[in-house]
Scaffold this active site. Structure first.
Site, PDB file in Angstrom:
ATOM      1  N   GLU A 101     -38.219 -53.950  66.560  1.00 38.86           N
ATOM      2  CA  GLU A 101     -38.469 -53.165  67.771  1.00 38.86           C
ATOM      3  C   GLU A 101     -38.357 -51.707  67.347  1.00 38.86           C
ATOM      4  O   GLU A 101     -37.402 -51.328  66.669  1.00 38.86           O
ATOM      5  CB  GLU A 101     -37.440 -53.489  68.843  1.00 38.86           C
ATOM      6  N   SER A 102     -39.336 -50.874  67.757  1.00 41.78           N
ATOM      7  CA  SER A 102     -39.407 -49.562  67.099  1.00 41.78           C
ATOM      8  C   SER A 102     -39.606 -48.354  68.012  1.00 41.78           C
ATOM      9  O   SER A 102     -39.818 -47.255  67.515  1.00 41.78           O
ATOM     10  CB  SER A 102     -40.558 -49.574  66.077  1.00 41.78           C
TER      11      SER A 102
ATOM     12  N   THR B 142     -33.437 -58.191  67.676  1.00 35.15           N
ATOM     13  CA  THR B 142     -34.472 -58.253  66.640  1.00 35.15           C
ATOM     14  C   THR B 142     -34.055 -57.536  65.360  1.00 35.15           C
ATOM     15  O   THR B 142     -34.150 -58.092  64.262  1.00 35.15           O
ATOM     16  CB  THR B 142     -35.787 -57.637  67.166  1.00 35.15           C
TER      17      THR B 142
ATOM     18  N   THR C 237     -36.560 -46.432  58.600  1.00 33.16           N
ATOM     19  CA  THR C 237     -37.019 -45.187  59.205  1.00 33.16           C
ATOM     20  C   THR C 237     -36.106 -44.026  58.811  1.00 33.16           C
ATOM     21  O   THR C 237     -34.928 -44.225  58.498  1.00 33.16           O
ATOM     22  CB  THR C 237     -37.027 -45.310  60.744  1.00 33.16           C
ATOM     23  N   ASP C 238     -36.656 -42.812  58.872  1.00 30.01           N
ATOM     24  CA  ASP C 238     -35.814 -41.634  58.624  1.00 30.01           C
ATOM     25  C   ASP C 238     -34.879 -41.338  59.794  1.00 30.01           C
ATOM     26  O   ASP C 238     -33.949 -40.547  59.671  1.00 30.01           O
ATOM     27  CB  ASP C 238     -36.669 -40.400  58.305  1.00 30.01           C
ATOM     28  N   GLU C 239     -35.089 -41.995  60.923  1.00 24.52           N
ATOM     29  CA  GLU C 239     -34.248 -41.731  62.093  1.00 24.52           C
ATOM     30  C   GLU C 239     -32.807 -42.187  61.897  1.00 24.52           C
ATOM     31  O   GLU C 239     -31.912 -41.772  62.641  1.00 24.52           O
ATOM     32  CB  GLU C 239     -34.858 -42.372  63.340  1.00 24.52           C
TER      33      GLU C 239
ATOM     34  N   TYR D 222     -32.242 -47.431  69.077  1.00 27.02           N
ATOM     35  CA  TYR D 222     -33.205 -47.854  68.055  1.00 27.02           C
ATOM     36  C   TYR D 222     -32.731 -47.498  66.658  1.00 27.02           C
ATOM     37  O   TYR D 222     -32.639 -48.359  65.772  1.00 27.02           O
ATOM     38  CB  TYR D 222     -34.573 -47.212  68.311  1.00 27.02           C
TER      39      TYR D 222
ATOM     40  N   LYS E 266     -31.532 -49.894  63.432  1.00 25.71           N
ATOM     41  CA  LYS E 266     -32.159 -49.854  62.110  1.00 25.71           C
ATOM     42  C   LYS E 266     -31.147 -49.491  61.033  1.00 25.71           C
ATOM     43  O   LYS E 266     -31.182 -50.026  59.922  1.00 25.71           O
ATOM     44  CB  LYS E 266     -33.319 -48.861  62.102  1.00 25.71           C
TER      45      LYS E 266
END
Length: 375
Positions: free
Chosen positions: A83-84, A99, A133-135, A184, A188
């Protein structure tokens, strides 16, 4: 090689599969649950190829994962299923925990059991590539800020930021501490930690990549660039969070696909590689660029810029992301081929040529309304 790609019907996953089938002799098994953001139309050009197979499976379903691994016997796994969307994670974080964390754990355990049954040579060459991700790093100092806040950024690379020329601003490196801001990015970050723990504890040969914002063909219309393109064509408001001065490093999805394939084939197990587009842009600059390209390709009497509408900012919105991609360039020889100017023009033209696809993927469940505003 035979590659198992999870989330292969999604935006980045489908680009990876198209790249592999079109440019290599490898086989691909696409494992996807087919949520709202997964669409097999993104794979029409390769779906009839004998080297492609599809399995509709949820990564949280251990029995089905075991079956797929035993049946297809992949040499590597590229794990993109996730989920993104930050705004959706604000409205409903539970799906992201299920997820991105539970699903990744389930896949890791199924993979570990499968890997341990391999012959010695296959076991040594097997790879589990986790795409992130870079987040997960949080945000970076903004050129409009006078200080770097309380965070310490290790060995920042000096370069020209999007503000004043010659400005020295830190970039995300592979050693940047994690500081996720949203449900999110927190989910991740958790999955990244699980993957690395499965190597440290069990010896599973893993690779991790953290990428900047992707854009390009087949992007679901909840994301900024397709949302702006489609709203503009319909004369609807173009929502810009806050002042639109949030900065992202934009990466064309086909460049990302090439990088991911290179990592799974040539990367060193246990290593992390940051993948960026070398294109820092403020969100408002991105919106202006799209409006100007549309004005050229689909001219109208009033400028598309007149549709820009500033709205209340997203809760916990990170102000700046920027990737130092020097490691992957130095060690694996990858660099993006597209500039933002060439990539965004290709993207706008693709949407103009594929408006029927855009209409079908929205299927009544999402009509480009704002998400994540409730908080």
């Amino acid at each position: 090689m035979k590659l198992l790609v999870t989330g292969g019907a999604g935006f980045i996953g489908s680009a990876v599969i198209r790249h592999i089938i079109s440019n290599t002799q490898d086989e691909v098994v696409n494992l996807d649950k087919l949520t709202y953001a997964g669409n097999l139309e993104s794979l029409t050009e390769v779906s009839s190829n004998e080297r492609y197979a599809f399995e509709q499976v949820d990564i949280c379903n251990r029995a089905e994962l075991d079956r797929v691994l035993a049946q297809h016997q992949p040499d590597a796994i590229m794990h993109l299923a996730a989920e993104s969307h930050v705004d959706r994670s604000i409205d409903g974080p539970a799906d992201f925990i299920e997820t991105n964390i539970v699903g990744t754990y389930t896949l890791l355990e199924a993979t570990r059991q499968y890997w341990q049954t391999m012959s010695a040579d296959r076991c040594e060459n097997f790879r589990f590539h986790h795409i992130s991700t870079d987040e997960v790093y949080g945000d970076l100092p903004h050129p409009n800020d006078n200080s770097e806040g309380e965070r310490n950024f290790p060995s920042p690379r000096v370069g020209e930021g999007p503000g004043e020329r010659g400005q020295s601003l830190p970039l995300f490196t592979e050693q940047t501490p994690y500081a996720p801001s949203s449900p999110y990015s927190a989910s991740k970050a958790s999955s990244d930690h699980l993957v690395r723990a499965w190597q440290r504890t069990y010896g599973l040969p893993v690779l991790v990549t953290n990428c900047s914002n992707n854009y390009g063909p087949y992007h679901f219309p909840e994301k900024l660039i397709p949302l702006v393109i489609l709203n503009a064509l319909e004369g609807k408001p173009l929502p810009v969070y806050g002042k639109g001065d949030q900065i992202r490093d934009w990466l064309f999805v086909e460049d990302h696909a090439r990088a991911l394939y290179k990592v799974v084939k040539e990367g060193t197990p246990g290593e992390t590689y940051n993948i960026g587009g070398h294109n820092e842009k403020q969100n408002i600059e991105v919106v202006h660029t799209i409006c100007d390209i549309l004005q050229e390709l689909r001219p109208q009497e009033r400028s598309y810029r007149n549709l820009i509408t500033n709205v209340k900012d997203r809760p916990g919105h990170d102000m700046r992301y920027a990737i130092d991609a020097s490691k992957i360039q130095k060690e694996l020889g990858w660099a993006p081929e597209e500039t933002f100017e060439t990539g965004i023009r290709k993207t706008v033209q693709w949407y103009l040529n594929n408006l029927d696809w855009c209409q079908r993927v929205q299927d009544g469940s999402y009509q480009r309304e704002r998400l994540g505003a409730g908080a």
